[in-house]
Structures are given as C-alpha cells and as structure tokens.
Design an enzyme around this catalytic site. Structure first.
Site, PDB file in Angstrom:
ATOM      1  N   ASP A 234     114.879  40.621  12.373  1.00  0.00           N
ATOM      2  CA  ASP A 234     115.947  41.592  12.606  1.00  0.00           C
ATOM      3  C   ASP A 234     117.260  40.987  12.133  1.00  0.00           C
ATOM      4  O   ASP A 234     117.563  39.830  12.429  1.00  0.00           O
ATOM      5  CB  ASP A 234     116.022  41.920  14.096  1.00  0.00           C
ATOM      6  CG  ASP A 234     117.061  42.982  14.414  1.00  0.00           C
ATOM      7  OD1 ASP A 234     118.266  42.628  14.453  1.00  0.00           O
ATOM      8  OD2 ASP A 234     116.677  44.132  14.628  1.00  0.00           O
ATOM      9  N   PHE A 235     118.044  41.773  11.403  1.00  0.00           N
ATOM     10  CA  PHE A 235     119.299  41.268  10.840  1.00  0.00           C
ATOM     11  C   PHE A 235     120.236  40.692  11.900  1.00  0.00           C
ATOM     12  O   PHE A 235     121.009  39.772  11.618  1.00  0.00           O
ATOM     13  CB  PHE A 235     120.050  42.385  10.108  1.00  0.00           C
ATOM     14  CG  PHE A 235     119.334  42.963   8.919  1.00  0.00           C
ATOM     15  CD1 PHE A 235     118.331  42.268   8.279  1.00  0.00           C
ATOM     16  CD2 PHE A 235     119.688  44.215   8.450  1.00  0.00           C
ATOM     17  CE1 PHE A 235     117.687  42.805   7.174  1.00  0.00           C
ATOM     18  CE2 PHE A 235     119.054  44.763   7.346  1.00  0.00           C
ATOM     19  CZ  PHE A 235     118.050  44.061   6.711  1.00  0.00           C
ATOM     20  N   HIS A 253     125.793  50.597   4.840  1.00  0.00           N
ATOM     21  CA  HIS A 253     126.048  52.015   5.132  1.00  0.00           C
ATOM     22  C   HIS A 253     125.200  52.541   6.286  1.00  0.00           C
ATOM     23  O   HIS A 253     125.405  53.668   6.741  1.00  0.00           O
ATOM     24  CB  HIS A 253     125.866  52.875   3.876  1.00  0.00           C
ATOM     25  CG  HIS A 253     124.446  53.060   3.432  1.00  0.00           C
ATOM     26  ND1 HIS A 253     124.127  53.824   2.337  1.00  0.00           N
ATOM     27  CD2 HIS A 253     123.255  52.590   3.905  1.00  0.00           C
ATOM     28  CE1 HIS A 253     122.812  53.823   2.164  1.00  0.00           C
ATOM     29  NE2 HIS A 253     122.277  53.082   3.102  1.00  0.00           N
TER      30      HIS A 253
END
Length: 343
Positions: A234-235, A253
């Site tokens: 996970d980022f 975005h």
C-alpha cells in the site's frame, strides 16, 4: 418581467457549436461500434465494398452504408468508387495485433465512461461518486469479476502505456539512472517499454498484492522477469521501494491534496540522492481554461470519493514542499503534463 427578444438577433448567432456538442457522443459510439465489430481489421488488407465489409463484420445491410460513410466523414475510413479502406489514422491505431493498436483503449472507455457519466446529474446534486455494482455488470477496473472483461481492461491500459512509455523513454535522460520504481505499475507494461528502450535499467512495479499474478503472467510472457520486479503493498503504509527514479503516472489524481502531499514525502524518502521523480497526469492548466483537462478532472470526481485532476503549479509546489528541486513541466502526447524534479 419577461422580455421578448428580437428573433433576428438570435438568428445571427450560429447554434452549430451547441448542436455538435449535444450530439458529440454519437460520433464516439460510431467509433466504439466499429472497433467492436472489427471493421478496421476487416479492411486491413485492402479496400472492399459495403456488401463485402458487412459480410465480414456482421453489419446489417440496412445500416451498413450509412455507418461506413459516417466513418468516412469522421476520418477513419476512405471511400473510392464505392469501396472502403482504412484511413492512415485507423490503419495505424485501430487494426488488431498492430504494435500501435489502441482499440483496447477505445473499448475500455466505452465500458467505463457511459454508465458513470449517465449519472452525472445525480452526482452533481449529491456530490457522491457513482461506483457501478459489479454484480449488475458494472465495471470496477482491476477488481472486475469477469476474467474476459478484466483482460480487455488491461489491454486498454497497455495500449495507452505503450505510447506513454515510448514518450518517457525519449524525453527523460535515463543514462543518468540505473533503476526506477513505477507506482501503480499494474502488470508492468510501462516498465517493460522503458527497460526495452534502455537496456541498462532495472525496474520495480509497486502495486497492491492482488496485482502480482497479473504482473507475473504479463512480464513473464514478455521475457523480462529478470529485469522487472514486483513489490506488493500500500502506498501509504508500506515503504516505497528505493530507486534512482520514482514514476507516478495517473496516481496523484486519485487522492485529495493532503494524501498527495503525504505520498510525495514518502516518495522523496525512496528516491536515492541525485535521483528524480516523474509525475504525469491530465493536469489542469494553471488558468483552468482547457476543457479536456477539466472534463478529466470532473470524471475523477464522478468515479472516486477523493480524486480530481490538479493544476500544474500545485504539483510543482507539492514536490518542493516534499524536498525535491523543481525541474519544470512539459506536455506529453498532447493530453498530459509531465512534471519532473530531482533530489
């Protein structure tokens, strides 16, 4: 109080642009149907008349001529003495199995845009994202339950990443770097384009663990498993794999401003000294006047709870806040902006 305007004044204003805007989706659906029916593949080897083209594609005779002539009018086919052939544009990008084929991207937009944009008025009133129910045939990207539709989704992404990868391979001075991490690299197609263009590079795709089987299959088929690694995570909770360059394409975005700033600080920690970060999206021009960029931003708001496009100036400011030194911005493919910065 109501007023009656002189009809001669209204007649002096051409309503053509309004009418064309009103029916703009008709032209897009003609393109989508032509790809689905295989029109461009049927004409790839040379011209054919309407009857033969209809026989090859399943077009009904009552619809065929108007449909094919509409494709001529749209610049996708050419007609000579009643015989049709692909235009240069269609022959280059819409013939299946061609290296530059973009038909997968056309099919992807057809499956993802129309149902969600049909709910735009509802979203404008409620502010809620319009996620479609996969159990009712809705499309939910890389979590779709139908393997065939999943493959078409990935093919659409690959069609676009082929072009973006070629552009990045040409625009960036990769000779200065030995490695890169592609955030949200999916099944590794962008990374594959870059390492093929620059054989000295080694890549890591950092994406959710559920993407690993897709990556392993695709990169293995390309014969690049020894040069492109996969890191699942996970980022925001797992460490971004360290590299000389970190690429964020269509990533920022998807989040709100606070999470964008957080992610870029994490990316700064992952970039080695002397390295760089590359960010590309359909960023909004700084004076917010480009309708295509603004429609892209509206789309992100329509399909996600946090997402939107963002101004070029904002992206550059976030990178500076994270600790990077700004290297500037440039247009990519006429539709995107690439912002680069170094550490």
């Amino acid at each position: 109080m109501t007023t009656t305007e002189d009809p001669t004044k209204a007649a002096a204003v051409d309503p053509g642009p309004l009418i064309r805007l009103t029916i703009a989706d008709c032209a897009a659906k003609v393109l989508h149907s032509a790809v689905t029916l295989g029109v461009f593949g049927a004409l790839a080897d040379g011209p054919a008349d309407a009857a033969r083209t209809a026989g090859r594609t399943g077009l009904h005779h009552r619809m065929a001529v108007d449909f094919l002539d509409a494709l001529v009018g749209l610049g996708l086919l050419e007609r000579t003495d009643g015989r049709y052939r692909n235009s240069v544009l269609a022959q280059t990008y819409l013939v299946p199995d061609a290296p530059s084929y973009l038909g997968g991207f056309v099919e992807l937009t057809n499956e993802t845009l129309y149902d969600t944009w049909g709910r735009l008025t509802e979203a404008l009133r409620s502010g809620e994202p319009q996620r479609l129910d996969p159990d009712k045939g809705g499309f939910v990207g890389d979590r779709h339950k139908d393997p065939d539709r999943m493959k078409r989704f990935l093919a659409g992404l690959d069609a676009y990443s082929d072009r973006m990868g070629a552009e990045l391979a040409r625009r960036v001075d990769w000779a200065r770097h030995a490695s890169f991490t592609d955030l949200g690299g999916a099944r590794g197609n962008l990374a594959a384009v870059l390492v093929r263009a620059h054989p000295h590079l080694r890549a890591t795709c950092f994406d959710l663990e559920r993407t690993r089987p897709l990556f392993t299959e695709h990169v293995g088929r390309l014969g690049l498993g020894d040069r492109i690694d996969f890191a699942g995570g996970d980022f925001f909770t797992d460490a971004v794999p360290r590299a000389d360059v970190v690429v964020l394409g269509h990533i920022l975005h998807g989040f709100d401003t606070d999470r964008r700033r957080t992610l870029l600080r994490r990316v700064f920690d992952a970039v080695r000294p002397g390295g760089a970060v590359l960010v590309y999206d359909r960023m909004i021009d700084d004076d917010r006047s480009d309708p295509e960029r603004l429609l892209s931003s509206l789309h992100m708001r329509l399909v996600s709870p946090e997402g939107s496009e963002y101004r070029v100036a904002d992206c550059r400011a976030w990178l500076r806040e994270a600790g990077f030194t700004d290297d500037g911005a440039q247009t990519l493919l006429g539709t995107h902006t690439l912002v680069t910065a170094h550490k």
